[in-house]
Design a protein around this motif. Structure first.
Motif, PDB file in Angstrom:
ATOM      1  N   PHE A 189     -22.212 -17.972 -29.939  1.00 33.66           N
ATOM      2  CA  PHE A 189     -21.910 -19.174 -30.799  1.00 33.66           C
ATOM      3  C   PHE A 189     -21.539 -20.508 -29.747  1.00 33.66           C
ATOM      4  CE2 PHE A 189     -20.772 -16.444 -34.599  1.00 33.66           C
ATOM      5  CZ  PHE A 189     -22.088 -16.057 -34.822  1.00 33.66           C
ATOM      6  N   LEU A 190     -20.577 -19.953 -28.855  1.00 36.20           N
ATOM      7  CA  LEU A 190     -19.948 -20.857 -28.059  1.00 36.20           C
ATOM      8  C   LEU A 190     -20.622 -21.349 -26.788  1.00 36.20           C
ATOM      9  CD1 LEU A 190     -16.252 -19.285 -28.616  1.00 36.20           C
ATOM     10  CD2 LEU A 190     -17.125 -21.428 -29.645  1.00 36.20           C
ATOM     11  N   CYS A 191     -21.691 -20.618 -26.300  1.00 33.42           N
ATOM     12  CA  CYS A 191     -22.089 -21.079 -25.077  1.00 33.42           C
ATOM     13  C   CYS A 191     -22.758 -22.402 -24.944  1.00 33.42           C
ATOM     14  CB  CYS A 191     -23.033 -19.887 -24.607  1.00 33.42           C
ATOM     15  SG  CYS A 191     -24.759 -20.164 -25.491  1.00 33.42           S
ATOM     16  N   PRO A 192     -23.377 -23.004 -25.848  1.00 30.06           N
ATOM     17  CA  PRO A 192     -23.641 -24.484 -25.751  1.00 30.06           C
ATOM     18  C   PRO A 192     -22.599 -25.396 -25.215  1.00 30.06           C
ATOM     19  CG  PRO A 192     -24.843 -23.812 -27.584  1.00 30.06           C
ATOM     20  CD  PRO A 192     -23.875 -22.621 -27.516  1.00 30.06           C
ATOM     21  N   ASN A 193     -21.287 -24.853 -25.942  1.00 34.14           N
ATOM     22  CA  ASN A 193     -20.227 -25.807 -25.275  1.00 34.14           C
ATOM     23  C   ASN A 193     -20.020 -25.762 -23.996  1.00 34.14           C
ATOM     24  OD1 ASN A 193     -19.546 -26.287 -27.893  1.00 34.14           O
ATOM     25  ND2 ASN A 193     -18.227 -24.580 -28.280  1.00 34.14           N
ATOM     26  N   LEU A 194     -20.575 -24.506 -23.211  1.00 29.97           N
ATOM     27  CA  LEU A 194     -20.259 -24.605 -21.835  1.00 29.97           C
ATOM     28  C   LEU A 194     -20.807 -25.660 -20.994  1.00 29.97           C
ATOM     29  CD1 LEU A 194     -20.185 -20.928 -20.846  1.00 29.97           C
ATOM     30  CD2 LEU A 194     -18.711 -22.435 -20.421  1.00 29.97           C
ATOM     31  N   TRP A 195     -22.095 -26.127 -21.468  1.00 28.81           N
ATOM     32  CA  TRP A 195     -22.761 -27.128 -20.737  1.00 28.81           C
ATOM     33  C   TRP A 195     -22.615 -28.561 -21.369  1.00 28.81           C
ATOM     34  CZ3 TRP A 195     -24.774 -22.260 -21.003  1.00 28.81           C
ATOM     35  CH2 TRP A 195     -25.761 -22.054 -21.960  1.00 28.81           C
ATOM     36  N   ALA A 196     -22.258 -28.530 -22.697  1.00 31.75           N
ATOM     37  CA  ALA A 196     -22.199 -29.617 -23.423  1.00 31.75           C
ATOM     38  C   ALA A 196     -20.651 -30.372 -23.087  1.00 31.75           C
ATOM     39  CB  ALA A 196     -22.159 -29.502 -25.075  1.00 31.75           C
ATOM     40  N   MET A 197     -19.704 -29.539 -23.150  1.00 30.70           N
ATOM     41  CA  MET A 197     -18.546 -30.227 -22.945  1.00 30.70           C
ATOM     42  C   MET A 197     -18.184 -31.055 -21.454  1.00 30.70           C
ATOM     43  SD  MET A 197     -16.314 -27.444 -24.763  1.00 30.70           S
ATOM     44  CE  MET A 197     -16.182 -27.181 -26.465  1.00 30.70           C
ATOM     45  N   PRO A 198     -18.587 -30.576 -20.485  1.00 31.42           N
ATOM     46  CA  PRO A 198     -18.491 -31.233 -19.276  1.00 31.42           C
ATOM     47  C   PRO A 198     -19.101 -32.620 -19.530  1.00 31.42           C
ATOM     48  CG  PRO A 198     -18.878 -29.035 -18.585  1.00 31.42           C
ATOM     49  CD  PRO A 198     -19.063 -29.034 -20.342  1.00 31.42           C
ATOM     50  N   VAL A 199     -20.320 -32.455 -19.947  1.00 31.53           N
ATOM     51  CA  VAL A 199     -21.259 -33.745 -20.060  1.00 31.53           C
ATOM     52  C   VAL A 199     -20.216 -34.481 -21.020  1.00 31.53           C
ATOM     53  CG1 VAL A 199     -23.142 -34.950 -20.903  1.00 31.53           C
ATOM     54  CG2 VAL A 199     -23.190 -32.746 -19.826  1.00 31.53           C
ATOM     55  N   THR A 201     -10.737 -21.865 -24.431  1.00 30.72           N
ATOM     56  CA  THR A 201     -11.456 -20.796 -25.333  1.00 30.72           C
ATOM     57  C   THR A 201     -12.728 -20.081 -24.980  1.00 30.72           C
ATOM     58  OG1 THR A 201     -10.425 -22.023 -27.280  1.00 30.72           O
ATOM     59  CG2 THR A 201     -11.541 -20.006 -27.842  1.00 30.72           C
ATOM     60  N   VAL A 202     -13.616 -21.019 -24.663  1.00 27.85           N
ATOM     61  CA  VAL A 202     -14.968 -20.752 -24.408  1.00 27.85           C
ATOM     62  C   VAL A 202     -15.048 -19.853 -23.058  1.00 27.85           C
ATOM     63  CG1 VAL A 202     -17.217 -21.535 -23.615  1.00 27.85           C
ATOM     64  CG2 VAL A 202     -15.838 -22.675 -25.387  1.00 27.85           C
ATOM     65  N   VAL A 203     -14.307 -20.556 -22.076  1.00 25.72           N
ATOM     66  CA  VAL A 203     -14.176 -19.767 -20.956  1.00 25.72           C
ATOM     67  C   VAL A 203     -13.730 -18.419 -20.898  1.00 25.72           C
ATOM     68  CG1 VAL A 203     -13.229 -19.833 -18.547  1.00 25.72           C
ATOM     69  CG2 VAL A 203     -14.057 -21.734 -19.678  1.00 25.72           C
ATOM     70  N   ARG A 204     -12.568 -18.171 -21.808  1.00 26.67           N
ATOM     71  CA  ARG A 204     -12.216 -16.892 -22.084  1.00 26.67           C
ATOM     72  C   ARG A 204     -13.285 -16.013 -22.818  1.00 26.67           C
ATOM     73  NH1 ARG A 204      -7.900 -17.568 -25.749  1.00 26.67           N
ATOM     74  NH2 ARG A 204      -8.517 -15.976 -27.287  1.00 26.67           N
ATOM     75  N   PHE A 205     -13.880 -16.522 -23.641  1.00 23.98           N
ATOM     76  CA  PHE A 205     -15.190 -15.913 -24.326  1.00 23.98           C
ATOM     77  C   PHE A 205     -16.128 -15.385 -23.029  1.00 23.98           C
ATOM     78  CE2 PHE A 205     -13.473 -16.691 -28.329  1.00 23.98           C
ATOM     79  CZ  PHE A 205     -13.704 -15.317 -29.199  1.00 23.98           C
ATOM     80  N   ALA A 206     -16.384 -16.370 -22.290  1.00 18.87           N
ATOM     81  CA  ALA A 206     -17.485 -16.152 -21.435  1.00 18.87           C
ATOM     82  C   ALA A 206     -17.041 -14.851 -20.419  1.00 18.87           C
ATOM     83  CB  ALA A 206     -17.648 -17.085 -20.522  1.00 18.87           C
ATOM     84  N   VAL A 207     -15.702 -14.791 -20.220  1.00 20.16           N
ATOM     85  CA  VAL A 207     -15.138 -13.707 -19.254  1.00 20.16           C
ATOM     86  C   VAL A 207     -15.450 -12.559 -20.027  1.00 20.16           C
ATOM     87  CG1 VAL A 207     -13.088 -12.837 -18.191  1.00 20.16           C
ATOM     88  CG2 VAL A 207     -13.487 -15.326 -18.013  1.00 20.16           C
TER      89      VAL A 207
END
Length: 1559
Positions: free
Chosen positions: A434-444, A595-601
Motif C-alpha cells: 500500500f505504502l511503497c509508491p510513497n517510497l519513490w514518490a515522496m523524495p521527488v 512511517t513508510v521506512v519503518r514499514f519497509a524495514v
C-alpha cells in the motif's frame, strides 16, 4: 445591446467578396454544423432508448462490455471538454474587447461542449446495451468536426496567426483531439467489424459478469464511474436501510481471486529455480515484482501526476493574489494596439493566465484532477496489496499441507509461528505494498517543493526547508521507538491476559476460598507494568503528533525571519502565501516517510521469515498413496511377490485362527492371504538421525482387526504414522497392497476410496464446524450410516444436550466439549469414512469403561468388521486382545512379538502371563468404574449445566446486549436507520468522564487556544506582507511586526506540545480507570454471572476491547478533534474575509452531512464484515496445522485448499469493499473541498471589485481553503473509526453494570470470634435456594441438623440439588428463605470474606494456577513450610513433590498441565488440609482418582479430620455407606435423613435403591 452572430460593425462582417472561406465568421459557422448534426441524430435515439429502459429499470450489468479503446476515448473526451471550456473563455474575453457582441467567437465552443458531453453519454448507453452499429453516428461526427476544424486552422495559418495567439493553439489542440477520436472509432470498427464487414464479431461480456455473484464492479464500469466510485452509491446508500451482509458483497472477480494470484506468484517463484543451482532459494522480492510489478508502476505514475498537480495550488494562489493587486492599478488600455485578423480581436497566449477568474477555475480543475489521480493510485496499490495477500496466504497454506510432521513436532515450526505468518507477516507485506509508491514518490515531491520555494523566496526558503529536512530523522527515531514500546506493551498485555484467563477459569475456587483479592492484585500489578509502557507509548505518540504540527510553524518562522534579515523589503503577499501552502504540502510526505521506512524495514523482516518458512522441510512424496494410477502397476508386481513370500506360513495360521475364535465369522482362505500393509526392514526417524523405530518387519492382514500394544512411549503411534508416510524413512519400505487383487466386485472397488485411510489420532482434533460436518468430514451424507456410527460411539445423548443438536458449532470457536466427547467424535469420523483401512490410535484413552466396551463391540467389531475393513487399533486395554485377529507387541521402538494371541500364548509364555496379570488389574478397575457415576455422565452434566444456564442468559442478554434491537421487530425502517446513523454521544461522554474532568477541560481549552494561535500567526503574516506592498506609511511601524510574529510562533509551538500531551494522557487515565473498574466488577460478580456469561465474552472485554481503549481511541480522538478544528477555523477565516462565502456554504454543508451519514453506516458494516470473515480464515489455518496428519491420512488436502481459497476470497472481498468505500468517501470529500476552494476564490475575486479585503487576506483565505481539502475526509473517517471503537467502551460499560456480591454483611468483622467456627455445628432451617430471582428454586424448605464432628454424606440423582447445598454453605447462591446457622451465627450476616476464609471445600474439578506449588497451596503466604509438608503428606503427595526440582517451589504450568488429573485432585485436597477449618466440604472430590489412592484418602480424612465436621457430596454411594448421617435429595427436596446402615436396612428407601442401581 443587440446580439448578432457576426457582430454589428457595418455590413463588412457578412461580405464574402474575398472568398467564402476567408470570412472568419463563416468558418466559425461551418464549425457549428457537426455539433448540431450530432445533437439532432443522438437525441431521438437516446430518448427512445431511455423510454424503453425505464420499463426494465436498470439494464443488468451482464451487458457491460468495453469496446476497444474505451479508456482512451474517455480521457480524450475529457480533454476535449476542457479545451472547449478554454475556447469558450477565450471567446468571452475577446468578445469583451469588441465594440459589439460577436456570437461567433464563443457560440461554436459552447455547442462543441454540449456535443462532446452528448457524445460520451451516447457512447456509454451504446456500450451497456452492446449495440455497436449505432456508433456510426459518432464516427461521422468525428470526421466532420475534424474537417471543419482543420479548415479553420489552415485559414489561421494563411493569415499568419501563429502560436503566440491563444486561439491558434486551442484550434490546433482540437484538431489533434478530433483526429485521435476518429482513430479510436476506426479501431473499434477494425476490431468489432460491426460495419463494412460481412461477419461482425460476436463478443461476450467478461465471464465474471455472466456469473451474477460478482458484485464488485470496479473493473467493469466505465472510466468516470471508476474514477468517482459511482457504482458504489447503491451499496453505500442502501446500507442505511438494512445492514450490508455477505450476500450483498458477492464474490470476487476472477482476476482478484486468491487462486489466480497464487498461480501468478507461484510461477514467478518457481521460474527462478534454475537447473544449475537447484539449492538456491528463489527470491520472494523478485517473484513479487514479477507477479505484481505492473500495477505498482501504474499506481506510481498516478502518484507522480497527482504530486505534480498538487503544486498547481500554491502557484495559482500566488497568481491570483498578484493579479488581484495589479488589476486594480492598470485598467487595460490596449484598444490602440490590439491585434485584429478577420476583423476580430486575437488574444495573446499569456494574457489568459493573467485573468484571476481563469486562474480560479484552473485551480479548481487541478485540485479535482489531483485528487482523482491520488485516489486512483491508492486504489490500485490496495487492490494489488489484497491480491498479493491472497497469493501469499495460498502459498503458505500449500506449504503447511506439505510440511513434514517432524518439523511440527520437533518445534522447528510452532503453531504460533505459522499463525504469525498468516496474521502478521502477510499483512505487513500487504501494508508495505500500500505504502511503497510513497517510497519513490515522496523524495521527488520534496525536491520539487524545495525548488519552487527557492523560486518564490530565494535563499531564505532553503533555511525553512532545511529545518523540515533536519527534523525528519528525529521523526524516524520516534517512529522506531514507538514500534519498540508497542512490542513491550504487547508482552505485558499477553501476560495480563494469561493471568485474567486463569482467574476466570478458576473463579469458583477463588470465591470459595476468598482469594479473589490476592489474584486481583497480581493482575493489577501486571496491568501496572503494562500502563508504564503505555505511558512511554503515549509520550512518543504525542511527540510524533507534536512534531507533525510544530514543524511547519518552525519552518515558516525560520523562513520569514531570515527573509526579513536578508531583504529589506519583505515578501509580497502572493509569495508569502504560496510559500505557506508549499510548507503545508511538504510536511505530509516527511511525516509519512518515517512511517513508510519503518514499514519497509518490517517488510524485509517478514520476507525473510516467509522465505525461511517456504524453504523448510517437506514430507516425502509418497507416490503409493497419491492417487496416481500409474503407480498401481508397479505396486502389482511388488505385491505379487510379497504375497507369495507369506503364503507358506499361511495354512497353519489359518487353523489357529479358527481354533481361537470359532464363534466369529468364517474366513475365506483367499481373504486371509492378503496383506493390506507390509513394512519390511524399516528404520524410521522424526528428523534427528537417531531412529525412533528400528528394524520393523510387520504385516497388517486385510479385512481383519490388528492390535498394537505396548507400554507408553514404545512407539505405537509412531508406527502408525510411519505407515502413513509421516515419518522420515532411513531404510526399508512400506508396501500398501492394491485392492484389485481381492475378490470384491468392481463396484465395491470404486465405492471404497482406494488411497485414503481413515485415521483417528490420540489427541482429538475437531474442525470449527457442526457436529455433523465433523463426522461426515466431506463425505456424502447417508442417514442410515450416520445413525449407525453415532450409536456405535454413543454420541446421541451428548448430541441431545447441545442447543442445536448435531447442527451445533463445535471446535475452537464453537461450544467446548470435554475430552471424551471430542475423542468419540473423532472416532465417529474415522468409522463414517468409506475407506478400506481404518487406523485408530488409542481411541479409548479418554473414555470410561462402559463407553469403551460399547465402542469396541458395536463400532469396531460389528460396524467395521462387517464391512470387512482392515482395522489397526492401538490400545492399552489388554482385555480386548481376545478379539484381535493379529497382535503386534512393541517395546522401545521395535517389534517384540507378532502373531495371534494363540501364537503368543504358546511361544512367549512370559509375555502372556505378564498380560494376564495386567488384565486382572484391568478387571478390578472395571468394577470400580461401574460403581462410579461414570465420567461420561459427569461430562454430560457439565455440558447440561453450561447450556441450561446459557439459555436463560440469552433471554436476559438479548435485551442488554444491543439496545438497538428493541425496535427492530416492527420493520420500521426509518427507526432503525435513524438509530444506525446516530453517533454514540452518550458513550463518548462516558469515556471522557472516566478520563477525569480536569483532563477534559485541559484538552478542550488547549485545543481551542492552539488553533486560535495558528490562525493568528497566519493572519499576522497577511497583515505584515500587505503592509509591505502599501508602503505609504513610514518605516517606523515596520519594527514591531517581526517580534510579534516570533512570539506568536513560539506560543503556537508550545501549545502544540501541550495539546498532544493532554489528549494522550486523557486517553491513558480513561483506560486505567475503565480497566480497573471492569476487573473489580467482574471479580466480585456473583458466581451466577460466570455461569451464564460465556468465558470468551468476558475475555474479549479484557483483550480486544481493552486493547482498543488503550491504544486506538486516543490517537483517533486526537486526529478527529484536530481535523475538525482545522476545518472549522479555515471556514471561519474564509467567511470573515469574504462573507459572501457563507451563502455557498449552506449547500456544501448539506452535501457533507449526507456523505458522512451514509458513509459511517456503510463503513461500520463493512468493518464488521472484514473482522468477522478474518477470524474463520485464521482459525482454518491453525486448525489445519494442528490436524495435518489427519488431513493427509484422509487425503483431503484438496478439499481443505478449496475451503481456504473460499475463506480468503470472502475476507478479501470484504476488505476490498471497505477500501473502495474509503475511496468513495475521499473522492466525494475531496471534490467538496475543491468546490470550497473555488467558491472561496470566486467570492474573494468578486468582493474585491467592491474593494473589501486586501490581497494578503485573500491569500490567507485561499491557503486555508486548500488545507480544508486535506482534512475533510479525515473528519469523516475518524468519526467512523471512533464510532467503531466506542463500541468497545460500550461493551465494557455493559459489564460495569453487573451487580456485585454483597461483601459487607450485616455484622462487623470484629464481632466474629477469632476461632469461629470452633465446634462445627450446622443448623439448616427451612432453607430455600435459587440461582437467580428469575429461576425456580433448586432447594425447597430443607431442614437438617449436623452435630459437631459428624461425618455426613449427601447423595441423590444428578440434578437433585446436592452441589447447590454445598454452595449455600458459602453463601454463593441466593438463599431467599430460611437460614444456615453455623456455631450460632447466621452465615448470611457475615462478611463474605470472613465466612469463606473460615470454611474449606474440595471441588469436583481440580483447579491449579500457574506459579509454584507453595503458591497453589497457600497464596496468602501465611503458613510455615512444615504445615505445607504435613498437608502434602496427608494427600499422599510428599514423595512426589520431594522428587521435583525445587520442592515446594517447583513450577506448576498453566492449569496444572504438568500433573495428571489425579495428582491435581490430590493437590486440591492438600489445599483444603492446609486451611485447618473445623468444617470440610467435599464435593464429589474423588471422581478422578484411582481405587487404591481413594481408599487411602478415605482413611486419612477419617483420621486427620476425626474431630471435625466433614460433609461429603457423593457420586459414589458406596463411599458414604458408613456415614453417621446421610441426607438423600430428590429434585431439591430432602427426602430421607438417617444414618447410612439404618437407611440401607429399609428395603424401599431411596438410598438403598441408589445403592442397588450403582452396584
Amino acid at each position: 445591446m443587440a446580439l448578432s452572430f457576426c457582430g454589428n460593425e457595418g455590413q463588412k462582417a457578412y461580405s464574402v467578396e474575398n472568398g467564402v472561406l476567408n470570412n472568419g465568421c463563416f468558418v466559425d459557422a461551418l464549425n457549428l454544423v457537426p455539433h448540431v448534426f450530432l445533437l439532432f441524430i443522438t437525441f431521438p435515439i437516446l430518448f427512445i432508448g431511455w423510454g424503453s429502459q425505464s420499463s426494465k429499470v436498470q439494464i443488468h450489468h451482464n451487458t457491460w462490455l468495453h469496446f476497444p479503446g474505451h479508456n482512451l476515448r474517455w480521457i480524450l473526451t475529457f480533454s476535449l471538454l476542457f479545451v472547449h471550456v478554454c475556447e469558450f473563455a477565450e471567446g468571452i474575453v475577446s468578445n469583451k474587447m469588441m465594440a459589439t457582441n460577436h456570437l461567433h467567437l464563443f457560440m461554436p465552443a459552447f455547442m462543441g461542449f454540449i456535443a462532446a458531453t452528448t457524445s460520451v453519454v451516447y457512447y456509454h448507453n451504446i456500450e451497456t446495451s452492446n449495440f455497436p452499429k449505432l456508433l456510426l453516428a459518432l464516427f461521422i461526427y468525428w470526421v466532420l468536426a475534424f474537417i471543419t476544424k482543420s479548415i479553420k486552422l489552415w485559414k489561421f495559418a494563411e493569415f499568419d496567426v501563429g502560436l503566440q495567439h491563444l486561439r491558434f493553439c486551442i484550434t490546433a489542440l482540437l484538431v489533434v483531439l478530433y483526429g485521435l477520436l476518429m482513430a479510436v472509432e476506426i479501431n473499434v470498427i477494425r476490431v468489432r467489424k460491426y460495419v463494412f464487414f460481412a461477419n461482425p464479431q460476436k463478443v461476450k461480456p467478461p465471464e465474471d459478469l455472466q456469473d451474477l455473484g460478482v458484485r464488485f464492479l470496479q473493473p467493469f464500469v466505465n472510466l468516470l464511474s471508476k474514477a468517482t466510485y459511482w457504482w458504489m452509491n447503491p451499496l453505500i446508500i442502501g446500507a442505511h436501510k438494512r445492514p450490508i451482509e455477505l450476500k450483498k458483497i458477492g464474490k470476487l472477480p476472477i482476476a482478484m481471486r486468491a487462486l489466480t494470484n497464487y498461480l501468478r506468484l507461484k510461477d514467478a517463484y518457481e521460474d527462478q529455480r534454475s537447473a544449475e543451482e537447484p539449492e538456491r532459494a528463489p527470491s520472494i522480492w523478485r517473484s513479487m515484482y514479477r507477479a505484481f510489478g505492473r500495477p505498482i508502476l501504474l499506481s506510481s505514475t498516478f502518484r507522480y501526476l497527482a504530486d505534480l498537480l498538487g503544486f498547481a495550488g500554491p502557484l495559482c494562489i500566488s497568481g491570483i493574489v498578484k493579479h488581484l493587486n495589479s488589476s486594480e492599478v492598470t485598467k487595460p488600455d490596449k484598444f490602440n494596439v490590439r491585434e485584429t485578423h478577420f476583423g476580430v480581436y486575437f488574444m495573446s497566449s499569456t494574457e489568459l493566465l493573467q485573468n484571476t477568474s481563469v486562474l480560479a477555475v484552473l485551480l479548481f480543475l487541478a485540485l479535482v484532477l489531483q485528487r482523482t489521480f491520488l485516489q486512483a493510485s491508492y486504489y490500485v496499490t490496495i487492490e494489488t496489496g489484497i491480491n498479493l495477500r491472497g497469493a501469499l496466504l495460498a502459498m503458505i497454506y500449500n506449504k503447511i499441507l506439505r510440511l513434514s510432521t517432524s518439523n511440527m513436532s520437533m518445534g522447528e515450526m510452532t503453531l504460533g509461528q505459522i499463525n504469525n505468518l498468516v496474521a502478521i507477516e502477510t499483512n505487513q507485506l500487504m501494508w508495505f505494498l500500500f505504502l511503497c509508491p510513497n517510497l519513490w514518490a515522496m523524495p521527488v515531491q520534496i525536491v520539487m517543493g524545495v525548488i519552487l520555494l527557492y523560486y518564490l523566496l530565494g535563499y531564505s526558503a532553503l533555511v525553512g526547508a532545511s529545518v523540515i529536512v533536519l527534523l525528519a530523522p528525529v521523526q524516524y527515531l520516534i517512529a522506531t521507538k514507538l514500534a519498540d514500546t508497542q512490542k513491550s506493551t504487547l508482552d505485558h498485555s499477553t501476560d495480563r491476559l494469561k493471568k485474567t484467563t486463569e482467574i476466570l477459569k478458576g473463579i469458583k475456587l477463588l470465591k470459595l476460598y476468598a482469594w479473589e483479592n490476592i489474584f486481583c492484585d497480581s493482575v493489577e500489578e501486571t496491568r501496572g507494568k503494562e500502563l508504564t509502557s503505555l505511558k512511554t507509548f503515549a509520550l512518543y505518540t504525542s511527540m510524533s503528533i507534536f512534531m507533525n504540527a510544530a514543524i511547519p510553524i518552525a519552518a515558516v518562522l525560520a523562513t520569514f525571519v531570515t527573509h526579513h534579515l536578508l531583504n529589506s523589503t519583505g515578501p509580497s503577499p502572493s509569495e508569502a502565501f504560496a510559500a505557506l501552502a508549499l510548507f503545508h504540502i511538504l510536511v505530509t510526505p516527511l511525516f509519512l516517510l518515517s512511517t513508510v521506512v519503518r514499514f519497509a524495514v518490517k517488510a524485509l523482516v517478514s520476507v525473510q521469515k516467509l522465505g525461511e518458512f517456504l524453504q523448510s522441510d517437506e514430507i516425502g512424496d509418497d507416490s503409493w498413496r497419491n492417487g496416481d494410477m500409474s503407480v498401481s502397476l508397479e505396486a502389482f508386481k511388488k505385491h505379487a511377490g510379497a504375497t507369495k513370500a507369506i503364503n507358506r506360513k499361511q495354512p497353519m495360521r489359518y487353523q489357529m485362527d479358527n481354533y481361537e475364535q470359532p464363534t466369529r465369522r468364517q474366513m475365506r482362505p483367499t481373504e486371509t492371504e492378503d496383506v493390506a500393509v507390509k513394512v519390511s526392514n524399516g528404520f524410521f526417524t522424526w528428523g534427528s538421525n537417531l531412529s525412533t523405530l528400528s528394524d520393523i518387519n510387520i504385516r497388517i492382514p486385510t479385512g481383519q482387526l490388528t492390535m498394537i500394544v505396548g507400554q507408553v512411549g514404545c512407539g505405537k503411534s509412531s508406527l502408525l504414522l510411519a505407515m502413513l508416510g509421516e515419518m522420515q524413512t532411513i531404510n526399508g519400505k512400506v508396501y500398501w497392497s492394491n485392492w484389485s487383487e481381492t475378490e470384491e466386485s468392481d463396484e465395491d472397488i470404486r465405492s471404497k476410496n482406494r488411497y485414503s485411510v481413515a485415521y483417528a489420532t490420540q489427541k482429538s482434533w475437531l474442525l470449527n464446524a457442526t457436529v455433523e460436518e465433523n463426522i461426515t468430514f466431506g463425505s456424502p451424507f447417508s442417514k442410515q450410516r450416520y445413525k449407525a456410527v453415532i450409536d456405535a460411539c454413543s454420541l446421541q445423548p451428548d448430541i441431545d444436550l447441545l442447543p442445536f443438536g448435531d447442527q451445533t458449532e463445535i471446535g475452537e470457536r464453537g461450544i467446548n466439549l470435554s475430552g471424551g466427547q471430542r475423542q468419540r467424535i473423532c472416532v465417529a469420523r474415522a468409522l463414517y469414512q468409506n475407506t478400506n483401512i481404518v487406523f485408530l490410535d488409542d481411541p479409548f484413552s479418554a473414555l470410561d469403561i462402559h463407553l469403551s466396551d460399547h465402542l469396541m463391540q458395536e463400532g469396531i467389531l460389528k460396524f467395521l468388521q462387517d464391512d470387512k475393513r482392515t482395522v489397526v487399533l492401538v490400545t492399552h486395554k489388554l482385555q480386548y486382545l481376545i478379539h484381535a485377529d493379529w497382535i503386534i507387541a512393541m517395546k522401545d521402538g521395535s517389534v517384540l512379538r507378532e502373531g495371534t494371541l494363540k501364537d503368543i500364548q504358546t511361544h512367549d509364555v512370559e509375555l502372556y502371563d505378564h498380560w494376564k496379570t495386567l488384565m486382572n488389574r484391568n478387571d478390578q478397575e472395571l468394577e470400580k468404574d461401574t460403581e462410579l457415576d461414570s465420567q461420561t455422565t459427569l461430562e454430560r452434566k457439565t455440558l447440561r449445566r453450561a447450556f441450561y444456564s446459557r439459555e436463560t442468559k440469552n433471554q436476559i442478554d438479548d435485551e442488554d446486549e444491543e439496545e438497538e434491537e428493541e425496535e427492530e421487530d416492527d420493520d420500521n425502517l426509518s427507526m432503525t436507520t435513524s438509530r444506525r446513523s446516530k453517533i454514540p454521544w452518550k458513550v463518548c461522554w462516558r469515556y471522557l468522564s472516566s478520563g477525569g474532568f480536569f483532563m477534559v477541560f485541559l484538552m478542550v481549552s488547549s485545543k481551542l487556544l492552539k488553533h486560535s494561535v495558528m490562525v493568528a500567526i497566519d493572519y499576522w503574516l497577511a497583515v505584515w506582507t500587505s503592509s509591505k506592498t502599501n508602503q505609504s506609511t513610514g518605516a517606523g511601524t515596520e519594527g514591531y511586526y517581526l517580534p510579534v510574529f516570533i512570539v506568536l510562533c513560539g506560543a503556537g509551538i508550545t501549545l502544540c506540545l501541550i495539546t498532544s500531551l493532554t489528549v494522550e494522557f486523557l486517553g491513558l487515565s480513561a483506560a486505567t480507570n475503565l480497566h480497573h473498574n471492569l476487573l473489580n466488577k467482574i471479580i466480585h460478580a456473583p458466581i451466577r454471572f460466570f455461569d451464564i456469561t460465556p468465558l470468551g465474552q468476558i475475555l474479549n472485554r479484557f483483550s480486544a476491547d481493552t486493547n482498543i481503549i488503550d491504544q486506538h481511541i486516543p490517537p483517533t480522538l486526537e486526529s478527529l478533534t484536530r481535523s475538525t478544528l482545522l476545518c472549522l477555523s479555515a471556514i471561519g477565516v474564509i467567511s470573515s474575509i469574504t462573507p459572501a462565502f457563507l451563502i455557498a456554504l449552506v449547500p456544501l454543508a448539506v452535501a457533507f452531512y449526507f456523505i458522512q451519514k451514509y458513509f459511517r453506516v456503510a463503513s461500520k458494516d463493512l468493518q464488521d464484515l472484514d473482522d468477522s470473515t478474518q477470524l474463520p480464515l485464521l482459525c482454518h489455518f491453525s486448525e489445519t496445522a494442528e490436524g495435518l496428519t489427519t488431513i493427509r491420512a484422509f487425503r483431503h488436502e484438496a478439499r481443505f485448499k478449496q475451503r481456504m481459497l473460499e475463506l480468503t476470497d470472502t475476507n478479501n472481498t470484504a476488505y476490498l469493499f471497505l477500501s473502495a468505500a474509503n475511496r468513495w468517501l475521499e473522492v466525494r470529500t475531496d471534490y467538496l473541498g475543491a468546490v470550497i476552494v473555488l467558491t472561496a476564490a470566486v467570492s474573494s475575486i468578486w468582493s474585491l471589485r467592491y474593494g473589501l479585503p486586501s490581497g494578503g487576506l485573500v491569500g490567507l483565505g485561499l491557503t486555508y481553503a486548500l488545507t480544508v481539502t486535506n482534512y475533510l475526509n479525515w473528519v469523516v473517517r475518524n468519526l467512523a473509526d471512533l464510532e467503531v471503537q466506542m463500541a468497545a467502551v460500550k461493551k465494557v460499560n455493559s459489564f460495569l453494570g453487573t451487580e456485585s456480591e454483597n461483601y459487607e454483611g450485616s455484622m462487623d468483622t470484629s464481632q466474629v470470634p477469632e476461632d469461629w467456627p470452633q465446634q462445627g455445628e450446622i443448623k439448616i432451617q427451612d432453607l430455600c435456594v435459587r440461582y437467580d430471582p428469575m429461576l425456580k428454586p433448586v432447594l425447597k424448605h430443607v431442614n437438617a441438623y449436623i452435630n459437631p464432628g459428624q461425618k455426613v454424606g449427601i447423595c441423590g440423582r444428578t440434578g437433585s440439588g446436592k452441589s447447590s447445598l454445598s454452595l449455600a454453605f458459602f453463601n454463593m447462591v441466593d438463599m431467599f428463605e430460611g437460614k444456615i446457622i453455623i456455631d450460632g451465627i447466621d452465615i448470611c450476616k457475615l462478611p463474605l470474606q470472613t465466612l469463606r476464609s473460615r470454611l474449606s471445600i474440595i471441588l469436583q474439578d481440580p483447579v491449579l494456577f500457574s506459579g509454584s506449588i507453595r503458591f497453589n497451596l497457600d497464596p496468602e503466604r501465611t503458613c510455615t513450610d512444615d504445615r505445607l509438608w504435613e498437608a502434602l503428606e496427608i494427600a499422599q503427595l510428599k514423595n512426589m513433590v520431594k522428587a521435583l526440582p525445587g520442592g515446594l517451589d517447583a513450577v506448576v504450568t498453566e492449569g496444572g498441565e504438568n500433573f495428571s488429573v489425579g495428582q491435581r485432585q490430590l493437590f486440591c485436597l492438600a489445599r483444603a488440609f492446609v486451611r485447618k477449618s473445623s468444617i470440610l466440604i467435599m464435593d464429589e472430590a474423588t471422581a478422578s482418582i484411582d481405587m487404591a489412592t481413594e481408599n487411602i484418602l478415605q482413611k486419612v480424612v477419617m483420621t486427620a479430620f476425626a474431630d471435625r465436621t466433614v460433609v461429603t457430596i457423593a457420586h459414589l454411594v458406596s463411599s458414604i455407606l458408613e456415614a453417621e448421617q446421610v441426607l438423600v435429595f430428590s429434585s431439591g427436596i430432602l427426602v430421607e435423613c438417617d444414618s447410612g446402615p439404618n437407611l440401607l436396612a429399609q428395603e424401599e428407601s431411596l438410598f438403598s435403591v441408589l445403592v442397588r442401581t450403582h452396584k
